[in-house]
Design a protein around this motif. Structure first.
Motif, mmCIF file in Angstrom:
data_model
loop_
_atom_site.group_PDB
_atom_site.id
_atom_site.type_symbol
_atom_site.label_atom_id
_atom_site.label_comp_id
_atom_site.label_asym_id
_atom_site.label_seq_id
_atom_site.Cartn_x
_atom_site.Cartn_y
_atom_site.Cartn_z
ATOM 1 N N ARG A 8 -7.027 31.874 77.169
ATOM 2 C CA ARG A 8 -8.019 31.510 78.189
ATOM 3 C C ARG A 8 -9.363 32.165 77.912
ATOM 4 N NH1 ARG A 8 -4.116 31.255 82.065
ATOM 5 N NH2 ARG A 8 -4.198 33.424 82.658
ATOM 6 N N VAL A 9 -9.343 33.460 77.595
ATOM 7 C CA VAL A 9 -10.585 34.176 77.310
ATOM 8 C C VAL A 9 -11.246 33.591 76.070
ATOM 9 C CG1 VAL A 9 -11.531 36.398 76.551
ATOM 10 C CG2 VAL A 9 -9.971 36.311 78.498
ATOM 11 N N ARG A 10 -10.458 33.353 75.027
ATOM 12 C CA ARG A 10 -11.018 32.795 73.791
ATOM 13 C C ARG A 10 -11.643 31.420 74.069
ATOM 14 N NH1 ARG A 10 -10.954 33.904 68.510
ATOM 15 N NH2 ARG A 10 -9.473 35.594 68.727
ATOM 16 N N LYS A 11 -10.957 30.589 74.848
ATOM 17 C CA LYS A 11 -11.486 29.261 75.163
ATOM 18 C C LYS A 11 -12.768 29.361 75.991
ATOM 19 C CE LYS A 11 -10.292 24.836 77.180
ATOM 20 N NZ LYS A 11 -9.274 24.016 77.801
ATOM 21 N N ALA A 12 -12.787 30.281 76.967
ATOM 22 C CA ALA A 12 -13.962 30.437 77.830
ATOM 23 C C ALA A 12 -15.175 30.894 77.035
ATOM 24 C CB ALA A 12 -13.662 31.433 78.945
#
Length: 65
Positions: A8-12
Motif C-alpha cells: 500500500r505504501v509503495r503504491k501510494a
C-alpha cells in the motif's frame, strides 16, 4: 508493517520524486487518494528526508499509531 501495508505504501508513493521529506510524502499520498491505513502509516514516519521508497518502507513503524 505487514506485506500488504508495504504494498500500500509503495503504491501510494509510486511516481513520487525523491529525495522527499515526510511532509512531502504525506501530501503526495493524500493527493493520490491513499486510504486511511496508508495515511496512518505515513504520518507515523520519523521526521526526515527519504532517498527512495525502500527507505520509507523501512522507516514506517511496525504498529503505526
Amino acid at each position: 508493517m505487514t506485506d500488504s501495508d508495504e504494498r500500500r505504501v509503495r503504491k501510494a508513493l509510486q511516481g513520487a520524486d525523491f529525495p522527499a521529506t515526510k511532509e512531502q510524502l504525506v501530501d503526495y499520498a493524500q493527493e493520490r487518494g491513499a486510504d486511511a491505513k496508508t495515511m496512518l502509516a505515513l504520518r507515523a514516519l520519523p521526521e526526515g528526508t527519504y532517498d527512495n521508497s525502500d527507505q520509507v518502507e523501512s522507516a514506517v513503524p511496525q504498529q503505526p499509531a
